[in-house]
Design a protein around this motif. Sequence first.
Motif, short mmCIF file in Angstrom:
data_model
loop_
_atom_site.label_atom_id
_atom_site.label_comp_id
_atom_site.label_asym_id
_atom_site.label_seq_id
_atom_site.Cartn_x
_atom_site.Cartn_y
_atom_site.Cartn_z
N LEU A 7 0.45 -48.42 -12.87
CA LEU A 7 0.77 -48.02 -14.23
C LEU A 7 0.78 -49.25 -15.12
CD1 LEU A 7 3.76 -45.66 -13.36
CD2 LEU A 7 1.43 -44.95 -13.92
N GLY A 77 -4.78 -42.78 -11.08
CA GLY A 77 -3.87 -43.89 -10.85
C GLY A 77 -3.55 -44.15 -9.41
N HIS A 184 7.29 -42.51 -16.74
CA HIS A 184 6.55 -42.39 -18.00
C HIS A 184 7.39 -41.68 -19.06
CE1 HIS A 184 3.37 -41.67 -20.84
NE2 HIS A 184 3.38 -40.36 -20.64
N ARG A 190 0.72 -46.29 -19.10
CA ARG A 190 -0.64 -45.74 -18.99
C ARG A 190 -1.09 -45.85 -17.54
NH1 ARG A 190 -0.93 -49.61 -22.47
NH2 ARG A 190 -2.50 -50.74 -21.27
N ILE A 191 -1.88 -44.89 -17.12
CA ILE A 191 -2.44 -44.96 -15.77
C ILE A 191 -3.47 -46.09 -15.73
CG2 ILE A 191 -3.91 -43.75 -14.12
CD1 ILE A 191 -2.59 -41.17 -14.97
N GLN A 241 -11.98 -40.15 -15.73
CA GLN A 241 -11.26 -41.42 -15.86
C GLN A 241 -12.19 -42.62 -15.79
OE1 GLN A 241 -8.04 -40.77 -12.88
NE2 GLN A 241 -6.73 -40.71 -14.68
N TYR A 347 -1.82 -37.74 -22.90
CA TYR A 347 -2.94 -37.86 -21.98
C TYR A 347 -2.46 -38.38 -20.62
CZ TYR A 347 -7.43 -39.39 -20.05
OH TYR A 347 -8.53 -39.58 -19.25
N THR A 348 -1.60 -39.40 -20.63
CA THR A 348 -1.05 -39.91 -19.38
C THR A 348 -0.29 -38.83 -18.64
OG1 THR A 348 -0.89 -42.17 -20.25
CG2 THR A 348 0.49 -41.63 -18.35
#
Length: 506
Positions: A7, A77, A184, A190-191, A241, A347-348
């Motif tokens: 992350l 991730g 998170h 963020r990933i 991704q 989005y994450t």
Amino acid sequence: MECEIKLAVDAGSAAQIKKSAVLREHAVSKPHEEEHVDRYFDTGGFDLWKHGFALRVRSAGERHVQTLKGGGSAVAGLHRRTELEAGIPSAAPDLDLFAKQLRAALPALARSLDGQALAAEPVFVNRTKRTTWMLALPDGTHVECALDVGELRRGERTTQVRELELEIKDGDPACLYDLARRVHEATPVRIENVSKAERGYALATDDKAHAVKAAPVTLKRKATLGDAFGGILLNCLQQMQANEAGVQAGDVESLHQMRVGLRRLRAAQAMVRTLVRLPDPLAADIDWLADELGDARNWDVFLDSVLPGLPLTDEQKAALARVEAAAREEAERHRARVRSAVGSPRYTTLMLALGGWIAGRGWHHTTVPTDPLEQKIAKAAPQLVQHASARVRKRARGTDLKRPECLHKVRIAAKKERYAREFFAALSHDRKATKRHDLLSGMQDELGEINDAFVARTLVARLRDRVPQEAELLGFIEGVLAARALDAMPRARRHVKHRLRAKARF
């Protein structure tokens, strides 16, 4: 096999992560800080990296550890990689140990590199302050937390590193997603699907973000439908991704490929919709992202495909330049919305929720043998493809093909059948099936041109507010688009009738 979620955190969040109540409540050790230097080595031609591996020597004080790591995957991730490591006496690579590690991980490369030496200087260097502590989750799973803050350097080029790694030591990796989601929610992150090695080699090779198409789906004939479904979803998620960096860099084709990945994912879910239902919040977030990507893609198609092909006189070209400028502003506004969406906490949350749902087999309802998801994919795949084909046949026969919206429905059904055939391509080598796939691709392009013309007319209507002084040219453009669609529809109807109404095999 190393298994961890990475992350990325911003500068302000790094200190908050150390104090995170989510992580502290499960801590079973105090945070330990250590500074280390990682040197990455390769041959002069980067042979290791070309095979997806990296050789690292980590030095912390008088301790030195040599690690060969790579392969595996990174999706939502979650990184899974082969990792071979051992202590060595100095910061220079132990060549005998390297030879053993290479033979274990990449025997073919080991034979081909016989006699070739590693370059004397490292490819790049990572200087990091790492804070580590252990967690024990309520279900007994043990997780190592590692917060890295540092810098990657290749000559004068540098890039910052600020990331939290959650590495599972024992237990089910699916639990990492729930832990990451809770982190998170407390401190937005963020990933990070890109490893330090990837970022370091990007400095060395000056690689730029680029569009990534879907990789072939790998399936085993003895796999269950549930297992195959999970693999297909991961493949779609990986394509999405893989294009994040390109989208954030403003690359139009990367945005298109991310959208394709999302559409493939939705098609996969629709393929088994009678058996599997996504959680409502997850479905809503997928719809949100699809809308953002779709709006931006429509403007890109308008600029790159529609406007350049207009039959204009010299007198109209000055007006077109003003229309085009307004369209570019609209396109950039929508691309900015997509960049904001992809960089957003929502989005994450979506990626973590989707990754966790897949890893935890959220579609799994029961373990009894009669569960349809437990049937072998070799048996289920032909049924799913034939069902998709039947939907195409039904729409080709039962709709009013004189209406463009009905032709569009045929196109959507044909696209879903094509995706289904691509998902299961590894199970079928029938020449007729290949011919059917090519037919669907051609029909999709033909029907897509009609749909693009109608979508473009809605965009022209929006431009009337932006450049009202060019109403005459906009009206002309609408007329050209309407005429093109009108001219193309009879041929498209004939092709639908003659090509898509017959039964097709897998």
